[in-house]
Design a protein around this motif. Structure first.
Motif, mmCIF file in Angstrom:
data_model
loop_
_atom_site.group_PDB
_atom_site.id
_atom_site.type_symbol
_atom_site.label_atom_id
_atom_site.label_comp_id
_atom_site.label_asym_id
_atom_site.label_seq_id
_atom_site.Cartn_x
_atom_site.Cartn_y
_atom_site.Cartn_z
ATOM 1 N N CYS A 154 19.545 -10.772 -18.007
ATOM 2 C CA CYS A 154 18.840 -9.232 -18.305
ATOM 3 C C CYS A 154 17.519 -9.173 -19.274
ATOM 4 C CB CYS A 154 19.927 -8.428 -18.711
ATOM 5 S SG CYS A 154 20.926 -7.886 -17.528
ATOM 6 N N ALA A 155 17.898 -10.127 -20.355
ATOM 7 C CA ALA A 155 16.751 -9.926 -21.328
ATOM 8 C C ALA A 155 15.387 -10.805 -20.971
ATOM 9 C CB ALA A 155 17.527 -10.975 -22.330
ATOM 10 N N PHE A 156 15.565 -11.857 -19.991
ATOM 11 C CA PHE A 156 14.578 -12.578 -19.690
ATOM 12 C C PHE A 156 13.676 -11.767 -18.490
ATOM 13 C CE2 PHE A 156 16.491 -16.367 -21.329
ATOM 14 C CZ PHE A 156 15.551 -16.563 -22.512
ATOM 15 N N ALA A 157 14.596 -11.218 -17.675
ATOM 16 C CA ALA A 157 14.152 -10.224 -16.563
ATOM 17 C C ALA A 157 13.722 -8.906 -16.916
ATOM 18 C CB ALA A 157 15.016 -10.218 -15.374
ATOM 19 N N GLY A 158 14.266 -8.592 -17.951
ATOM 20 C CA GLY A 158 13.683 -7.298 -18.737
ATOM 21 C C GLY A 158 12.607 -7.090 -19.538
ATOM 22 N N LEU A 159 12.272 -8.347 -19.985
ATOM 23 C CA LEU A 159 10.984 -8.757 -20.622
ATOM 24 C C LEU A 159 9.905 -8.926 -19.626
ATOM 25 C CD1 LEU A 159 9.595 -9.267 -23.586
ATOM 26 C CD2 LEU A 159 10.300 -11.562 -23.105
ATOM 27 N N TRP A 160 10.147 -9.742 -18.610
ATOM 28 C CA TRP A 160 9.139 -10.043 -17.566
ATOM 29 C C TRP A 160 8.935 -8.667 -16.718
ATOM 30 C CZ3 TRP A 160 5.938 -13.645 -16.302
ATOM 31 C CH2 TRP A 160 5.294 -13.699 -14.955
ATOM 32 N N ASN A 161 9.754 -7.884 -16.860
ATOM 33 C CA ASN A 161 9.610 -6.501 -15.925
ATOM 34 C C ASN A 161 8.552 -5.766 -16.788
ATOM 35 O OD1 ASN A 161 10.149 -5.142 -13.500
ATOM 36 N ND2 ASN A 161 11.900 -4.275 -14.118
ATOM 37 N N CYS A 162 8.804 -5.764 -18.194
ATOM 38 C CA CYS A 162 7.854 -4.839 -18.978
ATOM 39 C C CYS A 162 6.406 -5.267 -18.862
ATOM 40 C CB CYS A 162 8.423 -4.803 -20.249
ATOM 41 S SG CYS A 162 10.085 -3.970 -20.594
ATOM 42 N N VAL A 163 5.919 -6.319 -18.165
ATOM 43 C CA VAL A 163 4.721 -6.799 -18.456
ATOM 44 C C VAL A 163 3.962 -6.144 -17.072
ATOM 45 C CG1 VAL A 163 3.221 -8.768 -18.235
ATOM 46 C CG2 VAL A 163 5.404 -8.925 -19.698
ATOM 47 N N THR A 164 3.899 -4.741 -16.869
ATOM 48 C CA THR A 164 3.208 -4.195 -15.933
ATOM 49 C C THR A 164 2.477 -2.892 -16.359
ATOM 50 O OG1 THR A 164 3.777 -3.548 -13.711
ATOM 51 C CG2 THR A 164 5.578 -3.234 -15.481
ATOM 52 N N ASN A 210 20.692 -3.538 -21.912
ATOM 53 C CA ASN A 210 21.833 -4.274 -21.266
ATOM 54 C C ASN A 210 22.365 -5.655 -21.822
ATOM 55 O OD1 ASN A 210 22.083 -1.958 -19.651
ATOM 56 N ND2 ASN A 210 21.446 -2.890 -17.527
ATOM 57 N N ALA A 211 21.173 -6.202 -22.063
ATOM 58 C CA ALA A 211 21.449 -7.498 -22.585
ATOM 59 C C ALA A 211 22.010 -7.549 -23.972
ATOM 60 C CB ALA A 211 20.012 -8.277 -22.674
ATOM 61 N N PHE A 212 21.482 -6.659 -24.732
ATOM 62 C CA PHE A 212 21.972 -6.296 -26.174
ATOM 63 C C PHE A 212 23.612 -6.001 -26.191
ATOM 64 C CE2 PHE A 212 22.569 -3.355 -29.721
ATOM 65 C CZ PHE A 212 22.550 -4.221 -30.736
ATOM 66 N N VAL A 213 23.738 -5.094 -25.333
ATOM 67 C CA VAL A 213 25.181 -4.687 -25.264
ATOM 68 C C VAL A 213 26.064 -5.631 -24.729
ATOM 69 C CG1 VAL A 213 26.723 -2.738 -24.046
ATOM 70 C CG2 VAL A 213 24.599 -2.026 -24.660
ATOM 71 N N LEU A 214 25.533 -6.377 -23.762
ATOM 72 C CA LEU A 214 26.490 -7.598 -23.376
ATOM 73 C C LEU A 214 26.720 -8.570 -24.379
ATOM 74 C CD1 LEU A 214 25.143 -8.177 -19.798
ATOM 75 C CD2 LEU A 214 27.420 -7.856 -20.148
ATOM 76 N N PHE A 215 25.672 -8.971 -25.164
ATOM 77 C CA PHE A 215 25.913 -9.749 -26.023
ATOM 78 C C PHE A 215 26.718 -9.245 -27.524
ATOM 79 C CE2 PHE A 215 21.542 -11.752 -25.042
ATOM 80 C CZ PHE A 215 22.175 -13.097 -24.614
ATOM 81 N N LEU A 216 26.483 -7.885 -27.468
ATOM 82 C CA LEU A 216 27.377 -7.216 -28.752
ATOM 83 C C LEU A 216 28.798 -7.216 -28.263
ATOM 84 C CD1 LEU A 216 26.696 -5.996 -31.216
ATOM 85 C CD2 LEU A 216 26.640 -3.826 -30.098
ATOM 86 N N CYS A 217 29.253 -6.937 -26.891
ATOM 87 C CA CYS A 217 30.457 -6.972 -26.531
ATOM 88 C C CYS A 217 31.276 -8.352 -26.248
ATOM 89 C CB CYS A 217 30.848 -6.147 -25.246
ATOM 90 S SG CYS A 217 30.314 -4.523 -25.448
#
Length: 173
Positions: free
Chosen positions: A43-53, A68-75
């Motif tokens: 989610c983190a990598f795809a989200g970062l890639w998705n923001c480059v638009t 989502n990545a942050f919440v998954l890492f946190l939980c």
């Protein structure tokens, strides 16, 4: 002992209590945790890639995926978020949730960016996070019964059906 150590001890989950409540085996619990961490990374990598638009919906979906990545890492892996004071408390609270609640939360969390912007990046980036929710959902179904108990139940049902059949035949005569 410092107050921070007291907070850590209070927030640390009791492994015996959590394993008795949800009925998950140790290896399935680790499988769910590894899937959660892997889903967070995707989610983190795809989200970062998705923001480059320049498309605002893609940017919103990418930001949501990083959340989502942050919440998954946190939980699932609070040791990845040691710089956040409340990480252990959030993880302990997430460990107290029932598996079906985690499944609904993780699947819903993963579906939202896909509905926001349906692209291959959002779809494949959230696939592992969704799979984590599916794994928790499968654990909510419970263990599969053994063959002996199923055979016993089948035999009892067969016997009851025979008794009903003979009772109806005697009532007609």
């Amino acid at each position: 002992m410092s107050s921070q150590d007291d907070q850590f001890q209070a927030a640390a989950p009791d492994p015996a209590a959590s394993s008795a409540d949800d009925g998950m085996t140790w290896w399935y619990r680790w499988l769910c945790r590894i899937a959660g961490v892997t889903g967070g990374m995707s989610c983190a990598f795809a989200g970062l890639w998705n923001c480059v638009t320049i498309n605002p919906l893609n940017i919103a979906a990418g930001v949501w995926m990083m959340l989502n990545a942050f919440v998954l890492f946190l939980c699932e892996a609070p040791f990845c978020c040691q710089f956040i004071e409340f990480a252990n408390a959030v993880s302990a609270r997430a460990d107290k949730l029932r598996p079906w609640q985690k499944a609904a939360f993780y699947c819903g969390m993963a579906v939202f960016p896909v509905m926001l912007s349906l692209t291959l990046t959002t779809f494949f980036g959230n696939a592992i996070a969704f799979a984590t929710g599916v794994l928790y959902g499968l654990s909510a179904l419970g263990k599969k019964g053994d063959a002996i108990s199923y055979a016993r139940i089948h035999q009892q049902q067969k016997q009851m059906d025979e008794e009903k059949l003979t009772g109806s035949l005697e009532g007609q005569a």
